[in-house]
Enzyme design. Structure first.
Site, PDB file in Angstrom:
ATOM      1  N   HIS A  43       0.711  -1.204   0.000  1.00  0.00           N
ATOM      2  CA  HIS A  43       0.166   0.003  -0.072  1.00  0.00           C
ATOM      3  C   HIS A  43       1.087   1.394   0.102  1.00  0.00           C
ATOM      4  O   HIS A  43       0.435   2.279  -0.712  1.00  0.00           O
ATOM      5  CB  HIS A  43      -0.876   0.031   1.258  1.00  0.00           C
ATOM      6  CG  HIS A  43      -2.023  -1.241   1.290  1.00  0.00           C
ATOM      7  ND1 HIS A  43      -1.770  -1.982   2.530  1.00  0.00           N
ATOM      8  CD2 HIS A  43      -2.949  -1.479   0.545  1.00  0.00           C
ATOM      9  CE1 HIS A  43      -2.775  -2.951   2.345  1.00  0.00           C
ATOM     10  NE2 HIS A  43      -3.316  -2.462   1.238  1.00  0.00           N
ATOM     11  N   GLY A 154      -2.738  -1.406  -7.480  1.00  0.00           N
ATOM     12  CA  GLY A 154      -1.509  -2.277  -7.425  1.00  0.00           C
ATOM     13  C   GLY A 154      -1.567  -3.297  -8.435  1.00  0.00           C
ATOM     14  O   GLY A 154      -2.756  -4.063  -8.346  1.00  0.00           O
ATOM     15  N   LYS A 156      -0.822  -6.228  -7.980  1.00  0.00           N
ATOM     16  CA  LYS A 156      -1.127  -7.312  -7.341  1.00  0.00           C
ATOM     17  C   LYS A 156      -2.515  -8.014  -7.460  1.00  0.00           C
ATOM     18  O   LYS A 156      -2.861  -8.975  -7.582  1.00  0.00           O
ATOM     19  CB  LYS A 156      -0.895  -7.046  -5.719  1.00  0.00           C
ATOM     20  CG  LYS A 156      -1.648  -7.904  -4.781  1.00  0.00           C
ATOM     21  CD  LYS A 156      -0.664  -8.911  -4.571  1.00  0.00           C
ATOM     22  CE  LYS A 156      -1.388 -10.015  -3.491  1.00  0.00           C
ATOM     23  NZ  LYS A 156      -2.715  -9.896  -3.110  1.00  0.00           N
ATOM     24  N   SER A 193      -2.787  -7.918   3.024  1.00  0.00           N
ATOM     25  CA  SER A 193      -3.221  -7.638   4.527  1.00  0.00           C
ATOM     26  C   SER A 193      -3.754  -9.362   4.948  1.00  0.00           C
ATOM     27  O   SER A 193      -3.472  -9.723   6.110  1.00  0.00           O
ATOM     28  CB  SER A 193      -4.421  -6.863   4.400  1.00  0.00           C
ATOM     29  OG  SER A 193      -4.163  -5.683   3.986  1.00  0.00           O
TER      30      SER A 193
HETATM   31  P1  AMP Z   1      -6.405  -3.956  -0.383  1.00  0.00           P
HETATM   32  O1  AMP Z   1      -6.255  -3.009   0.636  1.00  0.00           O
HETATM   33  O2  AMP Z   1      -6.021  -5.082  -0.609  1.00  0.00           O
HETATM   34  O3  AMP Z   1      -7.905  -3.536  -1.284  1.00  0.00           O
HETATM   35  O4  AMP Z   1      -5.275  -3.138  -1.481  1.00  0.00           O
HETATM   36  C1  AMP Z   1      -5.339  -1.690  -1.881  1.00  0.00           C
HETATM   37  C2  AMP Z   1      -4.482  -1.320  -2.976  1.00  0.00           C
HETATM   38  O5  AMP Z   1      -3.104  -1.784  -2.769  1.00  0.00           O
HETATM   39  C3  AMP Z   1      -4.875  -2.347  -4.374  1.00  0.00           C
HETATM   40  O6  AMP Z   1      -4.641  -1.412  -5.507  1.00  0.00           O
HETATM   41  C4  AMP Z   1      -3.796  -3.311  -4.425  1.00  0.00           C
HETATM   42  O7  AMP Z   1      -3.835  -3.897  -5.613  1.00  0.00           O
HETATM   43  C5  AMP Z   1      -2.696  -2.639  -3.726  1.00  0.00           C
HETATM   44  N1  AMP Z   1      -2.015  -3.593  -3.109  1.00  0.00           N
HETATM   45  C6  AMP Z   1      -2.077  -4.575  -2.223  1.00  0.00           C
HETATM   46  N2  AMP Z   1      -0.827  -5.455  -2.073  1.00  0.00           N
HETATM   47  C7  AMP Z   1       0.041  -4.847  -2.794  1.00  0.00           C
HETATM   48  C8  AMP Z   1       1.232  -5.312  -3.092  1.00  0.00           C
HETATM   49  N3  AMP Z   1       1.906  -6.445  -2.537  1.00  0.00           N
HETATM   50  N4  AMP Z   1       2.147  -4.481  -3.954  1.00  0.00           N
HETATM   51  C9  AMP Z   1       1.701  -3.401  -4.367  1.00  0.00           C
HETATM   52  N5  AMP Z   1       0.177  -3.089  -4.382  1.00  0.00           N
HETATM   53  C10 AMP Z   1      -0.531  -3.895  -3.585  1.00  0.00           C
END
Ligand code: AMP
Length: 300
Positions: A43, A154, A156, A193
């Site tokens: 993040h 991301g 990801k 997470s």
């Molecule tokens: P989330 O909190 O899991 O919904 O993720 C929020 C943002 O962070 C999304 O755009 C994800 O793709 C990005 N994100 C989560 N994990 C990673 C990672 N390991 N590397 C880069 N971006 C990430």
């Protein structure tokens, strides 16, 4: 000039909107980083990218109920607002946190959803049929509230990025979308997470996802073109982990998400694997130029 002030916290959309329109009137460039909190270096890499490109970075922290199916982990998803704010304090830039309640974003009368067709039907969409509808809905709500110049996502969540880009293009949403590389633990596990759910033993096994992607990239770099051969090796490697169950391991065109018959630079390998009760996703975009691009913790 870079700043390291404490983030400004908003929980109400009206206060946030007022703040943003004041700043926009002064010509400030706004970046948005949508998250569900429990922040990690993945993040933060998006936050840093936004702080570099924009004057103000809005980080939304909201565990979005509409993207979870009833049998999924909405209730137990980690909620760590205090430590998230501390982590954001360490980033250089003007950071605004928007952390609304569920009732604020979805009052009881709420009844409008965004459905992106086509690419949402495969892979994640097949295993989580209501997921992208929830994602597109909350992301469009955030876009309308923040009216950012750029939103950061991301790689990801590769399919999610494609869904958001499609929504932005189909609905003429006036924003730029920037996709940032996957940040990984030193052993290659993509940061998430949900990694917190893994037991020590499962955490060791979880490395098979990234290992199998690197194996595929190596095979491609050595001239292998046959997707079935590579897919078989990827699956075999994942299943060396005792508690691994594969939802999918697919080699697809990055735009249509149709299966590819031949490997080429730009083709993407997408994985969803359960290690015990924890579902993990990962991916790699095959490339000719650098045989192994893996971005580890705290990329510059
Ligand atoms: P989330 O909190 O899991 O919904 O993720 C929020 C943002 O962070 C999304 O755009 C994800 O793709 C990005 N994100 C989560 N994990 C990673 C990672 N390991 N590397 C880069 N971006 C990430």
């Amino acid at each position: 000039m870079s700043q390291q002030n404490a983030p400004i916290l908003f929980t109400g959309p009206d206060d946030l909107r007022q703040y943003i329109s004041r700043e926009k009137r002064m010509g400030k460039r706004i970046g948005l980083v949508p998250t569900m909190g429990a922040l990690h270096e993945g993040h933060l890499s998006l936050v840093r990218a936004s702080c570099e490109a924009c004057d103000i970075t809005v980080v939304s922290i909201f565990v979005n109920p509409t993207q979870f199916a009833p049998n999924e982990d909405f209730a137990k998803y980690p909620r760590t607002l205090a430590s998230d704010l501390e982590l954001l304090h360490s980033c250089n830039g003007t950071i605004v946190v928007f952390a609304p309640s569920v009732e604020t974003m979805y009052p009881s009368c709420f009844n409008t959803f965004v459905e992106v067709g086509g690419i949402t039907e495969r892979l994640e969409g097949e295993y989580r049929p209501t997921h992208f509808r929830g994602v597109a809905t909350i992301v469009l709500k955030l876009f309308l509230l923040v009216q950012q110049d750029v939103a950061f996502f991301g790689q990801k969540d590769f399919q999610q990025c494609a869904v958001i880009k499609k929504m932005v293009s189909d609905l003429n949403v006036p924003t730029q979308i920037t996709v940032c590389p996957i940040i990984r633990e030193p052993d290659g596990l993509a940061m998430s997470s949900r990694n917190k759910y893994l037991s020590q033993e499962e955490r060791k096994q979880a490395v098979v996802l990234s290992e199998s992607l690197l194996l595929a990239q190596k095979m491609f770099s050595h001239g292998e073109k046959d997707t079935d051969t590579v897919c078989r090796k990827v699956r075999e490697h994942i299943l060396t982990a005792r508690d691994a169950k594969i939802d999918y391991a697919a080699i697809v065109d990055p735009e249509t998400f149709e299966d590819c018959t031949e490997l080429a630079s730009g083709v993407v390998i997408l994985l969803a694997v359960r290690i015990g009760a924890t579902r993990l996703i990962d991916n790699i975009i095959l490339n000719y130029s650098h045989s192994l691009i893996f971005c580890h913790k705290k990329c510059p």
